[in-house]
Design a protein around this motif. Structure first.
Motif, PDB file in Angstrom:
ATOM      1  N   ASP A 529       0.821  -1.207   0.000  1.00 43.56           N
ATOM      2  CA  ASP A 529       0.000   0.000   0.000  1.00 43.56           C
ATOM      3  C   ASP A 529       0.859   1.263   0.000  1.00 43.56           C
ATOM      4  O   ASP A 529       1.956   1.290   0.561  1.00 43.56           O
ATOM      5  CB  ASP A 529      -0.920   0.024   1.219  1.00 43.56           C
ATOM      6  N   ALA A 530       0.314   2.303  -0.630  1.00 34.59           N
ATOM      7  CA  ALA A 530       0.979   3.602  -0.605  1.00 34.59           C
ATOM      8  C   ALA A 530       0.792   4.253   0.766  1.00 34.59           C
ATOM      9  O   ALA A 530      -0.104   3.889   1.537  1.00 34.59           O
ATOM     10  CB  ALA A 530       0.416   4.503  -1.698  1.00 34.59           C
ATOM     11  N   GLU A 531       1.625   5.246   1.049  1.00 32.32           N
ATOM     12  CA  GLU A 531       1.606   5.870   2.375  1.00 32.32           C
ATOM     13  C   GLU A 531       0.285   6.561   2.661  1.00 32.32           C
ATOM     14  O   GLU A 531      -0.153   6.624   3.807  1.00 32.32           O
ATOM     15  CB  GLU A 531       2.764   6.872   2.476  1.00 32.32           C
ATOM     16  N   ASN A 532      -0.375   7.070   1.618  1.00 37.43           N
ATOM     17  CA  ASN A 532      -1.624   7.808   1.824  1.00 37.43           C
ATOM     18  C   ASN A 532      -2.861   6.951   1.623  1.00 37.43           C
ATOM     19  O   ASN A 532      -3.973   7.467   1.576  1.00 37.43           O
ATOM     20  CB  ASN A 532      -1.687   9.023   0.889  1.00 37.43           C
ATOM     21  N   ASP A 533      -2.714   5.620   1.491  1.00 36.42           N
ATOM     22  CA  ASP A 533      -3.881   4.751   1.362  1.00 36.42           C
ATOM     23  C   ASP A 533      -4.655   4.725   2.667  1.00 36.42           C
ATOM     24  O   ASP A 533      -4.095   4.887   3.767  1.00 36.42           O
ATOM     25  CB  ASP A 533      -3.464   3.325   0.986  1.00 36.42           C
ATOM     26  N   ALA A 534      -5.965   4.490   2.547  1.00 42.59           N
ATOM     27  CA  ALA A 534      -6.814   4.412   3.729  1.00 42.59           C
ATOM     28  C   ALA A 534      -6.349   3.271   4.632  1.00 42.59           C
ATOM     29  O   ALA A 534      -5.947   2.216   4.167  1.00 42.59           O
ATOM     30  CB  ALA A 534      -8.267   4.194   3.307  1.00 42.59           C
ATOM     31  N   GLY A 535      -6.437   3.491   5.920  1.00 42.36           N
ATOM     32  CA  GLY A 535      -6.075   2.462   6.876  1.00 42.36           C
ATOM     33  C   GLY A 535      -4.670   2.594   7.421  1.00 42.36           C
ATOM     34  O   GLY A 535      -4.349   2.033   8.466  1.00 42.36           O
ATOM     35  N   GLU A 536      -3.814   3.337   6.724  1.00 44.14           N
ATOM     36  CA  GLU A 536      -2.443   3.589   7.179  1.00 44.14           C
ATOM     37  C   GLU A 536      -1.728   2.293   7.585  1.00 44.14           C
ATOM     38  O   GLU A 536      -1.114   2.200   8.648  1.00 44.14           O
ATOM     39  CB  GLU A 536      -2.454   4.582   8.350  1.00 44.14           C
ATOM     40  N   ARG A 537      -1.846   1.274   6.696  1.00 44.38           N
ATOM     41  CA  ARG A 537      -1.199  -0.012   6.981  1.00 44.38           C
ATOM     42  C   ARG A 537       0.131  -0.166   6.254  1.00 44.38           C
ATOM     43  O   ARG A 537       0.785  -1.189   6.367  1.00 44.38           O
ATOM     44  CB  ARG A 537      -2.144  -1.159   6.585  1.00 44.38           C
ATOM     45  N   SER A 538       0.534   0.860   5.513  1.00 42.60           N
ATOM     46  CA  SER A 538       1.763   0.780   4.734  1.00 42.60           C
ATOM     47  C   SER A 538       2.991   0.750   5.640  1.00 42.60           C
ATOM     48  O   SER A 538       3.039   1.406   6.691  1.00 42.60           O
ATOM     49  CB  SER A 538       1.860   1.981   3.786  1.00 42.60           C
ATOM     50  N   CYS A 539       4.007   0.012   5.199  1.00 34.75           N
ATOM     51  CA  CYS A 539       5.266  -0.041   5.942  1.00 34.75           C
ATOM     52  C   CYS A 539       5.915   1.330   6.060  1.00 34.75           C
ATOM     53  O   CYS A 539       6.698   1.575   6.986  1.00 34.75           O
ATOM     54  CB  CYS A 539       6.217  -1.020   5.258  1.00 34.75           C
ATOM     55  N   HIS A 541       4.884   4.011   7.102  1.00 34.01           N
ATOM     56  CA  HIS A 541       4.577   4.753   8.328  1.00 34.01           C
ATOM     57  C   HIS A 541       5.548   4.420   9.460  1.00 34.01           C
ATOM     58  O   HIS A 541       5.602   5.147  10.451  1.00 34.01           O
ATOM     59  CB  HIS A 541       3.135   4.450   8.767  1.00 34.01           C
ATOM     60  N   LEU A 542       6.284   3.310   9.321  1.00 33.40           N
ATOM     61  CA  LEU A 542       7.283   2.906  10.320  1.00 33.40           C
ATOM     62  C   LEU A 542       6.679   2.769  11.709  1.00 33.40           C
ATOM     63  O   LEU A 542       7.305   3.092  12.727  1.00 33.40           O
ATOM     64  CB  LEU A 542       8.459   3.899  10.352  1.00 33.40           C
ATOM     65  N   ARG A 543       5.445   2.282  11.750  1.00 33.15           N
ATOM     66  CA  ARG A 543       4.773   2.061  13.031  1.00 33.15           C
ATOM     67  C   ARG A 543       4.682   0.573  13.346  1.00 33.15           C
ATOM     68  O   ARG A 543       5.078   0.141  14.411  1.00 33.15           O
ATOM     69  CB  ARG A 543       3.372   2.682  13.011  1.00 33.15           C
ATOM     70  N   GLN A 544       4.132  -0.189  12.412  1.00 29.17           N
ATOM     71  CA  GLN A 544       4.053  -1.630  12.612  1.00 29.17           C
ATOM     72  C   GLN A 544       5.396  -2.275  12.285  1.00 29.17           C
ATOM     73  O   GLN A 544       6.139  -1.808  11.425  1.00 29.17           O
ATOM     74  CB  GLN A 544       2.967  -2.237  11.725  1.00 29.17           C
ATOM     75  N   CYS A 545       5.684  -3.358  12.979  1.00 33.22           N
ATOM     76  CA  CYS A 545       6.960  -4.048  12.811  1.00 33.22           C
ATOM     77  C   CYS A 545       6.706  -5.477  12.335  1.00 33.22           C
ATOM     78  O   CYS A 545       5.728  -6.111  12.772  1.00 33.22           O
ATOM     79  CB  CYS A 545       7.694  -4.065  14.162  1.00 33.22           C
ATOM     80  N   VAL A 546       7.550  -5.972  11.429  1.00 33.22           N
ATOM     81  CA  VAL A 546       7.481  -7.383  11.061  1.00 33.22           C
ATOM     82  C   VAL A 546       8.756  -8.074  11.542  1.00 33.22           C
ATOM     83  O   VAL A 546       9.829  -7.462  11.584  1.00 33.22           O
ATOM     84  CB  VAL A 546       7.295  -7.595   9.539  1.00 33.22           C
ATOM     85  N   THR A 547       8.622  -9.325  11.926  1.00 33.28           N
ATOM     86  CA  THR A 547       9.761 -10.104  12.382  1.00 33.28           C
ATOM     87  C   THR A 547      10.330 -10.907  11.222  1.00 33.28           C
ATOM     88  O   THR A 547       9.889 -10.774  10.079  1.00 33.28           O
ATOM     89  CB  THR A 547       9.347 -11.055  13.514  1.00 33.28           C
ATOM     90  N   GLU A 548      11.305 -11.769  11.543  1.00 29.35           N
ATOM     91  CA  GLU A 548      11.918 -12.586  10.490  1.00 29.35           C
ATOM     92  C   GLU A 548      10.890 -13.440   9.759  1.00 29.35           C
ATOM     93  O   GLU A 548      11.040 -13.728   8.571  1.00 29.35           O
ATOM     94  CB  GLU A 548      13.009 -13.487  11.097  1.00 29.35           C
ATOM     95  N   PHE A 549       9.800 -13.812  10.449  1.00 30.02           N
ATOM     96  CA  PHE A 549       8.795 -14.657   9.814  1.00 30.02           C
ATOM     97  C   PHE A 549       7.961 -13.871   8.810  1.00 30.02           C
ATOM     98  O   PHE A 549       7.410 -14.440   7.872  1.00 30.02           O
ATOM     99  CB  PHE A 549       7.886 -15.279  10.874  1.00 30.02           C
ATOM    100  N   GLY A 550       7.859 -12.565   8.997  1.00 25.97           N
ATOM    101  CA  GLY A 550       7.127 -11.731   8.051  1.00 25.97           C
ATOM    102  C   GLY A 550       8.012 -11.087   7.009  1.00 25.97           C
ATOM    103  O   GLY A 550       7.512 -10.464   6.073  1.00 25.97           O
ATOM    104  N   ALA A 551       9.335 -11.224   7.182  1.00 23.13           N
ATOM    105  CA  ALA A 551      10.265 -10.568   6.255  1.00 23.13           C
ATOM    106  C   ALA A 551      10.926 -11.540   5.290  1.00 23.13           C
ATOM    107  O   ALA A 551      11.350 -11.138   4.206  1.00 23.13           O
ATOM    108  CB  ALA A 551      11.357  -9.839   7.053  1.00 23.13           C
ATOM    109  N   GLN A 552      11.012 -12.806   5.672  1.00 21.72           N
ATOM    110  CA  GLN A 552      11.762 -13.758   4.852  1.00 21.72           C
ATOM    111  C   GLN A 552      11.152 -13.909   3.463  1.00 21.72           C
ATOM    112  O   GLN A 552       9.950 -14.073   3.307  1.00 21.72           O
ATOM    113  CB  GLN A 552      11.805 -15.122   5.535  1.00 21.72           C
ATOM    114  N   GLY A 553      12.007 -13.812   2.456  1.00 22.57           N
ATOM    115  CA  GLY A 553      11.553 -13.968   1.078  1.00 22.57           C
ATOM    116  C   GLY A 553      10.934 -12.732   0.481  1.00 22.57           C
ATOM    117  O   GLY A 553      10.496 -12.744  -0.669  1.00 22.57           O
TER     118      GLY A 553
END
Length: 638
Positions: A529-539, A541-553
Motif C-alpha cells: 500500500d501507498a503511504e496515503n492509502d486508507a487504513g495507514e497499513r503501509s510499511c 509509516h514505520l509504526r508496525q513491525c514485522v519479524t523474520e517470519f514476516g520478512a523472509q523472502g
C-alpha cells in the motif's frame, strides 16, 4: 473408489430435518475432534435452528427432497470450512452463522470469500450462481444486502433459501459428485487472467529489477519436457543467494503457458507455486488478486497442499509440476507431526510427502525445489537437503528419479542419479546492482566475530562505493527521519521496521515486535500500500513491525532493523543468553538455537535493496554489539 471431500455432515433436506440433532452433533465432533469447546457449543445451538429452517423449506417446496444440506464443508484446496452449504436445483447457497446481533465488516468479507472461492475453484460451481448468506443468530428484523452478501435473521432463512432455489430449470446438483475431493478446478478464465496479469502487466513488486532468469527458466522447462517424454520423475534444485530471483523463477514457471503442452487435461493448470512462508503467500496473493479468485490460482500454502493430499492417499494431484519454495527449509517428521496434529509414528517429512505426491501422478512428475542458504529460522527446518535425499532413497520408485542441481551439490545425493546444470545456480543477486556483495558481508557479520573484522571493513567499503548504504544509530526517531527524508520524493519506495521475534527488550524502546502486535500486521497492505492509502497499513509509516517470519523472502528498498538483545556480542562472541527461549512444541526439538538466531539476523540484514539502517537501543548489554557493528563498517547517522 473416489475420495470424498472432508465435511461434518451431508444429507437430503428431508433427512436433515428428521434426524436427531444429537446424531448430527456427534458426526461433527468425530469428523473434527480438535474443535474448540466454543465451536462445539455453537454447533449445539445452531443445528436445531438449521433443522427448523430446512424443515420449513421442505414443507413449502415439493422439490426440496432433491436438495442437499452440508455442514462444515472444507473448501477445495483449503482448510477453511463453510458452516453450511446448500445444494439446490441449479445454484449453491453458502451460509455463515455468527452469534451476534449485527455482523462486522470482517464477517461480511468472510462470507463473500467463501462464495468467491467456490465459484472460482470448484468445478461444479463454474457455471452456477453461488449465493453468500450471513446469519447473525441474534438478529431480529428485516434483512439487507452488503457487497453481494445477503444478511438475514435466522427465522427468515427458509424464505430466503426458497427464493434462491427458484424454479426447476435443470437437473439438481449431483451431491455425490459435488462432494468429491477431486472437485478442485480453477476457473479457466481465472487462469487466463492470472497469466495475463503476471506476464503482460508485470506487477513491479514481483518483477522489480527483472533479472536475466531466462536461462534458468529454459533449463527447468527442458527438464520438464524430458520427464514428460521419457515418463520419468525429476527433482530439480535451483539454488540462489538472497535476492537472486528464486521466487521470480518459481512464479514465472508456475504461470508459464509453455507448460500447457504437458498438462494432464485442458482444464487443469500444469504447475503450482507452493510456499511454507505464510507472509510471502499473503503478499503474492495480494499482488495477484486483481486477476480474480483472491490471487490463489497459481500460489498456494504448502501446509494446505500437504494436508489435502496426505489425508487422501488415493487422491492424485492436478499439477505435474510442483514448485516447492525454500526447499532447504522443508519440515522434518517431528515438525510435520506438530503442525498437522498427527502422531509421530504416522508422520512423514514434507520431502517424503512430495515424493509420494509426484509418484501418484500417472507416468511422470517434477518437483522443483528453490533453495536459499542459511535461512532456516523455524524449529524443524534444520535438516536441510538431507531430507530430500532420504525421501528419494526410501521411495519404492527411486530408480525412476533423477536429481538435477547446480555444480557442487552432487555430493548431497550420493545414492541417487544426479545431473549438474550451471543454469540452476543463481549466484548473481538481482535485488540491486549495488548489493552484489551484501550477502557475503552479512554472512561474515553474523559469523564468528574474531576472524572476520578486517574482511568486514573491506566488504562494507565496497558496498559503500557501490551505493548500498549501511547506517546505524541509537535513536529510533533519527532512523525514522532519515528514511522519510531519503524517500520523500519517491512515493513508490518501500521502507519498513523489522526486528527479531526472540528479543524481549525492544518494545520498551518503541519497537512493537511482540506477538500480539505483529499478528495484527496484514502483510499484503504492509508491503504494497501507498503511504496515503486508507487504513495507514503501509510499511512507510514505520509504526508496525514485522519479524523474520514476516520478512523472509520479501523485499524492501530500505530496512530499519531494530537490533535486539537476543543476538549480541558478549566477551568477543555472539551470545543468545538474553533471547526468549524456544518452547518445546509437540515433537519438535531445537538442534542449534544459536544458528537459528544467526539465520534470523542474516534474513533481516538482507531485506533492503538500497540500504540497511540499524537501530541499537541504548542498553548497556548492547554496547559491545554497537562497537562491533561500527567497526564492521556501519556509519553513524547524524
Amino acid at each position: 473408489m473416489t475420495e470424498a471431500a472432508r465435511r461434518g455432515w451431508d444429507s437430503t433436506f428431508p433427512e436433515f430435518r428428521a434426524v436427531r440433532g444429537s446424531r448430527i452433533l456427534a458426526r461433527l465432533c468425530s469428523t473434527y475432534p480438535d474443535s474448540s469447546p466454543e465451536e462445539v457449543d455453537s454447533w449445539r445451538r445452531n443445528v436445531p435452528t438449521l433443522q427448523r429452517e430446512v424443515g420449513e423449506v421442505v414443507r413449502v417446496r415439493t422439490d426440496a427432497g432433491e436438495f442437499t444440506a452440508v455442514m462444515e464443508y472444507e473448501l477445495p484446496m483449503e482448510s477453511r470450512r463453510a458452516d453450511v452449504v446448500l445444494l439446490l436445483h441449479y445454484g449453491v447457497v453458502v451460509v455463515e452463522l455468527k452469534g451476534k446481533f449485527d455482523p462486522s465488516d470482517a464477517d461480511v468479507d468472510q462470507a463473500h470469500a467463501y462464495a468467491r472461492d467456490l465459484a472460482c475453484y470448484h468445478r461444479d460451481c463454474h457455471n452456477r450462481p453461488v449465493h453468500p448468506v450471513l446469519v447473525p443468530t441474534r438478529m431480529k428484523g428485516r434483512g439487507r444486502t452488503e457487497r453481494g452478501v445477503r444478511i438475514c435473521e435466522p427465522a427468515s432463512l427458509d424464505t430466503l433459501v426458497s427464493s434462491l432455489a427458484g424454479t426447476q430449470v435443470s437437473e439438481p446438483i449431483d451431491a455425490g459428485r459435488f462432494l468429491e475431493a477431486d472437485a478442485y478446478r480453477p476457473l479457466p478464465s481465472l487462469v487466463r487472467a492470472a497469466r495475463d496479469l503476471f506476464h503482460h502487466q508485470r506487477p513491479p513488486q514481483l518483477w522489480r529489477s527483472a533479472a536475466n532468469t531466462d536461462a534458468s527458466i529454459a533449463t527447468v522447462q527442458r527438464i520438464v519436457g524430458e520427464a514428460h517424454r521419457t515418463k520419468t520423475r525429476r527433482l530439480v534444485l535451483l539454488r540462489g543467494v538472497p535476492g537472486s530471483g528464486k521466487t521470480l523463477v518459481g512464479l514465472r514457471l508456475a504461470h508459464s503457458p509453455a507448460l500447457d503442452t504437458f498438462a494432464a487435461s485442458a482444464d487443469r493448470p500444469p504447475a503450482v507455486f507452493l510456499s511454507g512462508n505464510g507472509p510471502l503467500v499473503e503478499v503474492l496473493q495480494y499482488v495477484l488478486k486483481s486477476a480474480g479468485g483472491g490471487g490463489k490460482t497459481f500460489v498456494r500454502p504448502i501446509r494446505e497442499y500437504v494436508r489435502r493430499y496426505a489425508n487422501a492417499p488415493r487422491l492424485v494431484p492436478h499439477e505435474h509440476v510442483m514448485i516447492f519454495d525454500e526447499a532447504q527449509r522443508a519440515h522434518d517428521r517431528a515438525r510435520v507431526s506438530d503442525v498437522h496434529k498427527v502422531s509421530l509414528q504416522k508422520a512423514r517429512s514434507e520431502p517424503h510427502h512430495f515424493i509420494d505426491f509426484a509418484e501418484r501422478l500417472p507416468g511422470w512428475g517434477v518437483v522443483v525445489g528453490l533453495i536459499g542458504d542459511g535461512q532456516e529460522i523455524h524449529v524443524g527446518e534444520e535438516s536441510g537437503l538431507t531430507l530430500w535425499e532420504r525421501a528419494l532413497w526410501e521411495s519404492g520408485q527411486r530408480s525412476s528419479w533423477t536429481v538435477h542441481g547446480p555444480p557442487g551439490m552432487a555430493g548431497l545425493f550420493p545414492r541417487i542419479t544426479f545431473e549438474e546444470s550451471p543454469e540452476l545456480s543463481l549466484n548473481q543477486t538481482i535485488r540491486s546492482h549495488f548489493a552484489s556483495r551484501l550477502h557475503r558481508f552479512v554472512e561474515r557479520l553474523v559469523g564468528p566475530p574474531s576472524s572476520s573484522q578486517c574482511d568486514l571493513r573491506t566488504l562494507s567499503g565496497e558496498l559503500e562505493r557501490e551505493g548500498h548504504d549501511l547506517r546505524i544509530t541509537r535513536d529510533l526517531e533519527t532512523a525514522r527521519r532519515y528514511l522519510r527524508e531519503r524517500y520523500r520524493d519517491d512515493p513508490r519506495a518501500r521502507f519498513g521496521l523489522v526486528a527479531s521475534s526472540r528479543d524481549k527488550d525492544l518494545v520498551s524502546y518503541g519497537v512493537p515486535n511482540d506477538f500480539m502486535s505483529t499478528r495484527r500486521v496484514r502483510y499484503g497492505p504492509w508491503y504494497n500500500d501507498a503511504e496515503n492509502d486508507a487504513g495507514e497499513r503501509s510499511c512507510r509509516h514505520l509504526r508496525q513491525c514485522v519479524t523474520e517470519f514476516g520478512a523472509q523472502g520479501l523485499e524492501l528498498d530500505a530496512a530499519l532493523l531494530a537490533w535486539g538483545t537476543d543476538f549480541r556480542i558478549e566477551g568477543g562472541s555472539w551470545s543468545i543468553a538474553l533471547a526468549r527461549k524456544y518452547l518445546r512444541r509437540g515433537n519438535s526439538r531445537v538442534r542449534d538455537p544459536l544458528q537459528l538466531r544467526a539465520n534470523t539476523y542474516r534474513v533481516l540484514l538482507t531485506r533492503g535493496r538500497d540500504a540497511h539502517v540499524v537501530f541499537v537501543p541504548p542498553i548497556d548489554a548492547l554496547d559491545e554489539t554497537m562497537t562491533y557493528l561500527l567497526d564492521s563498517g556501519f556509519r553513524p547517522l547524524r
